[in-house]
Design a protein around this motif. Structure first.
Motif, PDB file in Angstrom:
ATOM      1  N   ASN A 198       1.296  12.378  -6.524  1.00  0.00           N
ATOM      2  CA  ASN A 198       2.348  13.088  -5.788  1.00  0.00           C
ATOM      3  C   ASN A 198       2.726  12.458  -4.454  1.00  0.00           C
ATOM      4  OD1 ASN A 198       2.033  14.896  -7.840  1.00  0.00           O
ATOM      5  ND2 ASN A 198       0.679  16.212  -6.651  1.00  0.00           N
ATOM      6  N   PHE A 199       2.605  11.182  -4.340  1.00  0.00           N
ATOM      7  CA  PHE A 199       3.132  10.550  -3.127  1.00  0.00           C
ATOM      8  C   PHE A 199       4.567  10.151  -3.437  1.00  0.00           C
ATOM      9  CE2 PHE A 199      -1.368  10.242  -2.630  1.00  0.00           C
ATOM     10  CZ  PHE A 199      -1.569  10.439  -1.287  1.00  0.00           C
ATOM     11  N   ASN A 200       5.423  11.139  -3.521  1.00  0.00           N
ATOM     12  CA  ASN A 200       6.725  10.897  -4.140  1.00  0.00           C
ATOM     13  C   ASN A 200       7.899  10.786  -3.192  1.00  0.00           C
ATOM     14  OD1 ASN A 200       5.404  10.979  -6.504  1.00  0.00           O
ATOM     15  ND2 ASN A 200       6.072  13.019  -7.083  1.00  0.00           N
ATOM     16  N   THR A 201       7.777  11.321  -1.995  1.00  0.00           N
ATOM     17  CA  THR A 201       8.905  11.168  -1.073  1.00  0.00           C
ATOM     18  C   THR A 201       8.841   9.775  -0.461  1.00  0.00           C
ATOM     19  OG1 THR A 201       7.630  11.970   0.772  1.00  0.00           O
ATOM     20  CG2 THR A 201       8.862  13.607  -0.462  1.00  0.00           C
ATOM     21  N   ARG A 202       9.828   9.468   0.355  1.00  0.00           N
ATOM     22  CA  ARG A 202       9.847   8.135   0.969  1.00  0.00           C
ATOM     23  C   ARG A 202       8.641   7.964   1.885  1.00  0.00           C
ATOM     24  NH1 ARG A 202       9.203   4.151   1.635  1.00  0.00           N
ATOM     25  NH2 ARG A 202      10.389   2.280   2.119  1.00  0.00           N
ATOM     26  N   LEU A 203       8.351   8.998   2.642  1.00  0.00           N
ATOM     27  CA  LEU A 203       7.185   8.936   3.519  1.00  0.00           C
ATOM     28  C   LEU A 203       5.904   8.872   2.697  1.00  0.00           C
ATOM     29  CD1 LEU A 203       6.105   9.116   6.417  1.00  0.00           C
ATOM     30  CD2 LEU A 203       6.075  11.572   6.160  1.00  0.00           C
ATOM     31  N   GLY A 204       5.900   9.667   1.623  1.00  0.00           N
ATOM     32  CA  GLY A 204       4.746   9.661   0.727  1.00  0.00           C
ATOM     33  C   GLY A 204       4.504   8.281   0.161  1.00  0.00           C
ATOM     34  N   HIS A 205       5.571   7.599  -0.190  1.00  0.00           N
ATOM     35  CA  HIS A 205       5.444   6.242  -0.711  1.00  0.00           C
ATOM     36  C   HIS A 205       4.772   5.329   0.301  1.00  0.00           C
ATOM     37  CE1 HIS A 205       7.598   4.877  -4.476  1.00  0.00           C
ATOM     38  NE2 HIS A 205       7.413   6.165  -4.620  1.00  0.00           N
ATOM     39  N   SER A 206       5.229   5.426   1.543  1.00  0.00           N
ATOM     40  CA  SER A 206       4.660   4.555   2.579  1.00  0.00           C
ATOM     41  C   SER A 206       3.172   4.809   2.726  1.00  0.00           C
ATOM     42  CB  SER A 206       5.342   4.800   3.923  1.00  0.00           C
ATOM     43  OG  SER A 206       6.717   4.633   3.800  1.00  0.00           O
ATOM     44  N   VAL A 207       2.804   6.101   2.758  1.00  0.00           N
ATOM     45  CA  VAL A 207       1.397   6.441   2.932  1.00  0.00           C
ATOM     46  C   VAL A 207       0.600   6.030   1.692  1.00  0.00           C
ATOM     47  CG1 VAL A 207      -0.205   8.345   3.290  1.00  0.00           C
ATOM     48  CG2 VAL A 207       1.927   8.306   4.510  1.00  0.00           C
ATOM     49  N   GLY A 208       1.169   6.292   0.526  1.00  0.00           N
ATOM     50  CA  GLY A 208       0.496   5.926  -0.720  1.00  0.00           C
ATOM     51  C   GLY A 208       0.253   4.436  -0.817  1.00  0.00           C
ATOM     52  N   ARG A 209       1.222   3.677  -0.368  1.00  0.00           N
ATOM     53  CA  ARG A 209       1.056   2.214  -0.390  1.00  0.00           C
ATOM     54  C   ARG A 209      -0.043   1.779   0.559  1.00  0.00           C
ATOM     55  NH1 ARG A 209       5.180  -1.088  -2.487  1.00  0.00           N
ATOM     56  NH2 ARG A 209       5.061  -2.647  -0.851  1.00  0.00           N
ATOM     57  N   MET A 210      -0.160   2.492   1.672  1.00  0.00           N
ATOM     58  CA  MET A 210      -1.247   2.160   2.597  1.00  0.00           C
ATOM     59  C   MET A 210      -2.603   2.389   1.946  1.00  0.00           C
ATOM     60  SD  MET A 210      -0.342   3.428   6.382  1.00  0.00           S
ATOM     61  CE  MET A 210      -1.676   2.559   7.149  1.00  0.00           C
ATOM     62  N   PHE A 211      -2.732   3.514   1.243  1.00  0.00           N
ATOM     63  CA  PHE A 211      -3.999   3.798   0.565  1.00  0.00           C
ATOM     64  C   PHE A 211      -4.264   2.775  -0.533  1.00  0.00           C
ATOM     65  CE2 PHE A 211      -3.439   8.437   1.839  1.00  0.00           C
ATOM     66  CZ  PHE A 211      -4.386   8.335   2.835  1.00  0.00           C
ATOM     67  N   ALA A 212      -3.219   2.473  -1.293  1.00  0.00           N
ATOM     68  CA  ALA A 212      -3.390   1.557  -2.413  1.00  0.00           C
ATOM     69  C   ALA A 212      -3.867   0.195  -1.929  1.00  0.00           C
ATOM     70  CB  ALA A 212      -2.078   1.423  -3.165  1.00  0.00           C
ATOM     71  N   SER A 213      -3.359  -0.208  -0.754  1.00  0.00           N
ATOM     72  CA  SER A 213      -3.694  -1.547  -0.290  1.00  0.00           C
ATOM     73  C   SER A 213      -5.087  -1.616   0.339  1.00  0.00           C
ATOM     74  CB  SER A 213      -2.636  -2.049   0.693  1.00  0.00           C
ATOM     75  OG  SER A 213      -2.613  -1.220   1.821  1.00  0.00           O
ATOM     76  N   LEU A 214      -5.854  -0.523   0.235  1.00  0.00           N
ATOM     77  CA  LEU A 214      -7.235  -0.563   0.723  1.00  0.00           C
ATOM     78  C   LEU A 214      -8.198  -1.054  -0.346  1.00  0.00           C
ATOM     79  CD1 LEU A 214      -7.457   2.872   2.555  1.00  0.00           C
ATOM     80  CD2 LEU A 214      -7.344   0.648   3.618  1.00  0.00           C
ATOM     81  N   PHE A 215      -7.721  -1.122  -1.591  1.00  0.00           N
ATOM     82  CA  PHE A 215      -8.628  -1.420  -2.694  1.00  0.00           C
ATOM     83  C   PHE A 215      -8.291  -2.762  -3.337  1.00  0.00           C
ATOM     84  CE2 PHE A 215      -8.689   3.091  -2.110  1.00  0.00           C
ATOM     85  CZ  PHE A 215     -10.033   3.385  -2.208  1.00  0.00           C
ATOM     86  N   PRO A 216      -9.321  -3.442  -3.841  1.00  0.00           N
ATOM     87  CA  PRO A 216      -9.064  -4.716  -4.503  1.00  0.00           C
ATOM     88  C   PRO A 216      -8.168  -4.522  -5.722  1.00  0.00           C
ATOM     89  CG  PRO A 216     -11.404  -4.382  -4.167  1.00  0.00           C
ATOM     90  CD  PRO A 216     -10.738  -3.111  -3.802  1.00  0.00           C
TER      91      PRO A 216
END
Lengths: 375, 390
Positions: free
Chosen positions: A213-231
């Motif tokens: 559910n990181f679906n809004t534009r802001l959610g996308h930005s935050v979701g991408r930040m989380f995603a980029s924490l993992f290999p």
């Protein structure tokens, strides 16, 4: 109504109003009796309806969808459409894009506020275990702005700062290096691994990650930040999965190991720390709370509720979702490959989050991972 | 009208120019999405002519493009490359472009080869000109005090501001001019700084600011004057606080709420009490300056850098209200205008009016009382109207 009452009066005496009984015990007894009657009637009605529907077969009226807060929610106007060219272009050039192009490998520096309590220290140790390729550094009273250049020279890609209050971890600052963004979260309900019932032991495998559910534009930005924490490439045989589940702007962090019991059932065992995050601000650039420009900031006084819900969403109808799944395995995930770990899935029902996690439709998704492995 | 008229133009951080027709809440990307690159970030925008049919927008990489709103075409791109810095300001003076880069080079381009250059000092943040005397430029930046230049004598600034006195600890106050504007129809300047100060300079009076006060605690990144009023400005900061500031009081008058991200640009409508703002939260917002009301809020998908508020609003809006009578708040604005006109008429009417006498039944009442009644009415009416006009 009046006419009905009249007709009733002819056939039978109307029931006395319970609240007019002045003796408490009698009133209670009468009330209980009434309640039981009502329940019986309700069950009867239910049975009758069920029978009716069975008799009708296919012609039966469709099942009604319950009205929940989630199902009634209006989609935010900033909801990202997966095919949106402009957003895709924007995201292809943002600060995290080098990770998604597989050019950088995440390396995380975990630190705390000054003089952390033992609980915060323990929490950091668990964070280190759950985030691969991370290191804990003692803060040594250093300014965050001074840490950043040092971290940069040591090729860190992210800094994670756990703040505490009353010896309880209560805040998380996440800075992506080298150019930001920086997000600040309020952290609550921290549960360390030993405090979780039937907790499993963590393994060193690279985890899969689920972002919900990181679906809004802001959610996308935050979701991408989380995603980029993992290999990039999760080790599927480790069966380790980390979930960031967003529900009404609260982000739930969970860490599980799954097992496939048979074709239909899957089991989950919780492994790591458990906590809830809520976004306070998203700032452009590396940490600079004084001169930095904010992309989004939570303000205490809001005129309407509209602004409070950041990641507002409507539950994706399961049908749509299945179609999307069949298409490419992930519905809304930022530009990662098919074999990749990010998946968005709806969690059905109104049960509390942990319960929902055990009924996970995610398990079906996890099965898909295995299929990927076989392919 | 088939194609909607764009009355606000917004430049985004990924180089897309967006035309917005506010009343219809519609917008479109004027240039194609393929050109969307971070390198092409639109960092400055200005009108190409007085009719507002041409829009010039400068990219971060020091190129300038021109878009014609009538023919809906781009004219050829002009490269004003100076150095590695980014473009900070763009002006059009008599068909010549003036560009300013962050390294402090301000150039008036008569030709690709032929230009007048001003060295305005390093870390330049802003460059504007005085609409009354277009040849007069003002520049400022980080550790780069406010300077006023005349394009005819580019060697030396005509005015060089002096830093304010040391603070109460006898420490030097750092300089960081982020925005500057000339107050309408005067030589006075107002600047906002990264250290949240708002300052008014009067070059005729002294080199230090004549007024210096602070607003909030974060860098003030956006500044706009309001129409022809020389005592009110609108400022916005990095945390999305936007306020109307009264320069006489040196205090905030109104605060505009509901903004989630840092504000990059504010502009007011030429004649109407309307204000458009945009910034990092990707929304274009139109506020009514008098009622503080948020009239329109449009999501434009990218981070927004700068905007241009066309004057077309007025005519179009009136048409709409006449035909449908749907926009209640706009109606209010129209009413205000009508009130303005009414004001003078009223005055005449009152003066010309005969004093109507009614036969009084009571013995004690005379003519005079009637007149005083009327006068009372007049005085009651007057201030109310006056307030709205101001």
């Amino acid at each position: 109504m009046a006419s009905k009452d009249e007709s009733m009066a002819v056939s039978e005496i109307p029931k006395p109003n319970i609240s007019s009984i002045r003796n408490k015990q009698l009133r209670k007894a009468a009330y209980m009796k009434l309640k039981i009657e009502k329940r019986k009637e309700k069950i009867k009605e239910k049975k009758r309806k069920k029978k009716e529907n069975e008799a009708l077969g296919d012609k039966a009226p469709p099942k009604q969808v319950p009205k929940t807060i989630e199902s009634m929610r209006i989609p935010d106007e900033t909801m990202v459409n997966a095919q949106d060219e402009e957003v895709m272009k924007d995201e292809a050039q943002d600060e995290m894009s080098s990770y998604f192009r597989r050019e950088t490998l995440p390396k995380i520096l975990i630190t705390t506020s000054d003089r952390p309590s033992s609980r915060t220290n323990k929490f950091c140790k668990e964070l280190k275990k759950s985030f691969p390729n991370s290191e804990i550094y003692y803060r040594r009273g250093l300014d965050l702005k001074k840490i950043i250049p040092q971290a940069l020279s040591r090729d860190f890609t992210d800094i994670m700062v756990v703040n505490e209050n009353h010896q309880q971890p209560n805040g998380l600052i996440l800075t992506h290096l080298p150019d930001g963004p920086t997000s600040h979260f309020k952290m609550s309900n921290v549960r360390l691994a030993p405090e979780i019932k039937r907790v499993g032991e963590m393994t060193g495998h690279q985890p899969e990650i689920i972002l919900n559910n990181f679906n809004t534009r802001l959610g996308h930005s935050v979701g991408r930040m989380f995603a980029s924490l993992f290999p990039h490439d999760p080790e599927f045989h480790g069966r380790r999965v980390i979930t960031f589940h967003n529900q009404r702007d609260f982000i739930f962090f969970r860490h599980h190991r799954y097992v496939f019991r048979n074709e239909k059932r899957a089991g989950l065992q919780e492994l790591g720390p458990r906590f809830t995050l809520k976004l306070r601000s998203l700032q452009k650039g590396t940490f600079d709370s004084k001169y930095g420009e904010y992309e989004w900031i939570h303000k205490a006084v809001r005129t309407t509720i509209m602004y409070i819900t950041v990641f507002r969403r409507r539950t994706i109808a399961s049908k749509e979702f299945n179609i999307a799944l069949n298409d490419n395995g992930n519905t809304n995930s930022p530009s990662q490959g098919k074999e990749d770990c990010q998946l968005f899935h709806p969690i059905m029902g109104k049960s509390p989050i942990v319960k929902a996690m055990t009924q996970l439709p995610a398990i079906t998704l996890l099965r898909r991972y295995q299929e990927h492995l076989c392919e | 009208m088939a194609a909607p008229i764009h009355n606000v133009f917004v430049g985004s951080e990924i180089g897309l120019l967006k035309g917005v027709s506010v009343q219809k809440s519609q917008w479109e990307n004027i240039n194609s999405i393929e050109t969307a690159e971070k390198e092409n970030e639109i960092s400055a925008i200005c009108w190409g002519n007085d009719d507002q049919t041409e829009i010039c927008f400068g990219l971060k990489c020091q190129k300038v493009k021109t878009y014609d709103t009538d023919t809906k075409e781009f004219s050829e791109e002009r490269d004003f490359h100076v150095d590695e810095g980014r473009l900070r300001g763009l002006l059009r003076i008599d068909n010549n472009f003036v560009t300013a880069t962050s390294t402090g080079v301000v150039r008036l381009w008569k030709d690709a080869e032929d230009f007048t250059e001003i060295q305005a000092g390093k870390d330049l943040y802003c460059m504007t000109n005085n609409p009354v005397t277009p040849n007069v430029l003002a520049t400022g930046g980080k550790e780069n005090e406010l300077k006023i230049w005349n394009l005819e004598e580019p060697e030396k600034p005509t005015f060089l501001a002096k830093n304010v006195k040391n603070d109460w600890l006898n420490l030097r106050v750092p300089v960081w001019v982020i925005q500057t504007r000339f107050l309408p129809e005067s030589e006075k300047l107002v600047t906002t700084t990264g250290h949240h100060q708002i300052r008014v300079y009067d070059p005729k009076a002294q080199r230090r600011p004549v007024l210096d006060f602070t607003y909030d605690e974060y860098p003030i990144t956006a500044l706009s004057t309001w129409g022809r009023q020389d005592n009110k400005v609108i400022v916005g900061n990095t945390q999305g606080q936007m306020a109307l500031i009264d320069l006489r009081k040196g205090a905030m008058v109104q605060q505009y709420k509901g903004i989630a991200g840092g504000i990059r640009c504010i502009q007011c409508h030429e004649s109407l009490p309307l204000m458009a703002s945009c910034g990092l939260d990707r929304f274009l917002r139109i506020h009514d300056l008098e009622t503080r009301e948020l009239l329109h809020k449009i999501y434009l998908k990218s981070k927004l850098n700068c905007l241009l508020f066309g004057r077309k609003w007025e005519r179009e809006e009136k048409r709409e209200t006449r035909s449908r009578g749907k926009f209640s708040n706009v109606k209010g604005i129209e009413n205000l205008e009508v009130k303005e006109e009414m004001d003078e008429e009223d005055e005449n009417m009152w003066e010309q009016m005969k004093v109507v006498q009614t036969k009084t039944k009571r013995k004690g009442e005379t003519q005079e009382e009637n007149i005083s009644d009327l006068k009372k009415k007049k005085t009651q009416l007057k201030p109310r109207v006056g307030k709205t006009v101001k």
